[in-house]
Scaffold this motif. Structure first.
Motif, PDB file in Angstrom:
ATOM      1  N   GLY A  25       0.792  -1.223   0.000  1.00 30.32           N
ATOM      2  CA  GLY A  25       0.000   0.000   0.000  1.00 30.32           C
ATOM      3  C   GLY A  25       0.824   1.272   0.000  1.00 30.32           C
ATOM      4  O   GLY A  25       0.568   2.181  -0.809  1.00 30.32           O
ATOM      5  N   TRP A  26       1.829   1.367   0.872  1.00 32.85           N
ATOM      6  CA  TRP A  26       2.595   2.619   0.915  1.00 32.85           C
ATOM      7  C   TRP A  26       3.449   2.785  -0.334  1.00 32.85           C
ATOM      8  O   TRP A  26       3.637   3.916  -0.802  1.00 32.85           O
ATOM      9  N   LEU A  27       3.942   1.690  -0.883  1.00 30.82           N
ATOM     10  CA  LEU A  27       4.742   1.792  -2.110  1.00 30.82           C
ATOM     11  C   LEU A  27       3.889   2.316  -3.270  1.00 30.82           C
ATOM     12  O   LEU A  27       4.306   3.223  -4.001  1.00 30.82           O
ATOM     13  N   ILE A  28       2.696   1.775  -3.422  1.00 30.64           N
ATOM     14  CA  ILE A  28       1.792   2.215  -4.489  1.00 30.64           C
ATOM     15  C   ILE A  28       1.358   3.658  -4.250  1.00 30.64           C
ATOM     16  O   ILE A  28       1.368   4.487  -5.169  1.00 30.64           O
ATOM     17  N   GLU A  29       0.970   3.972  -3.008  1.00 32.42           N
ATOM     18  CA  GLU A  29       0.525   5.317  -2.660  1.00 32.42           C
ATOM     19  C   GLU A  29       1.597   6.366  -2.992  1.00 32.42           C
ATOM     20  O   GLU A  29       1.290   7.451  -3.471  1.00 32.42           O
TER      21      GLU A  29
END
Length: 155
Positions: A25-29
């Motif tokens: 999630g944080w990588l995509i965000e």
């Protein structure tokens, strides 16, 4: 570490799906590519961290994982890795509590330093690390294409 319904616990196998979701999630965000080293850490936290003497911490609120962070064993300390807090739980001081758990574990293990790599676009994370006593280091070789900020905290 605990405050009412929020606590930091060691990774368990039943955390695997939340660990993967938080880190993906944080990588995509942030608009980053999921790199080979990310995939290894996300798919196999035991092999990536625990098997070599590292740790993985999970923040649970009322039993639900809402944050995570890992420590990778280094010769003179630990690398802080894969820190993430779910968007709905940000601003509550959980990342600072995760860093405190990392520092306590590193000190208990006799480590001389904490090290980390991040990206200059992650301004809130860098501000947190600086406020926690991390100092900037010169650039160095890294397996991550996105890493352009290197920091350490001497213990």
């Amino acid at each position: 570490m605990k405050d009412g319904k929020t606590r930091i616990v060691d990774f368990r196998p039943d955390h695997a799906a939340a660990w993967a979701a938080l880190n993906t999630g944080w990588l995509i965000e942030a608009g980053f590519a999921l790199e080979a080293k990310d995939r290894l850490a996300i798919d196999d936290p035991h092999g990536a961290f625990l098997a070599d003497g590292g740790r993985v911490f999970i923040v649970e609120r009322a039993g639900t994982p809402i944050g995570c962070c890992a420590l990778i064993r280094m010769t003179d300390g630990f690398e802080v890795s894969k820190m993430s807090v779910a968007p709905e739980a940000r601003g509550l001081g959980l990342a600072r509590r995760l860093l405190a758990a990392c520092e306590a574990a590193a000190r208990d293990a006799g480590a001389m330093r904490l090290y980390l790599e991040t990206n200059s676009a992650l301004k809130p994370a860098i501000a947190l690390y600086e406020s926690f006593g991390f100092a900037h280091l010169p650039p160095r070789p890294t397996p991550y294409a996105r890493a352009d900020v290197f920091m350490e905290k001497r213990l």
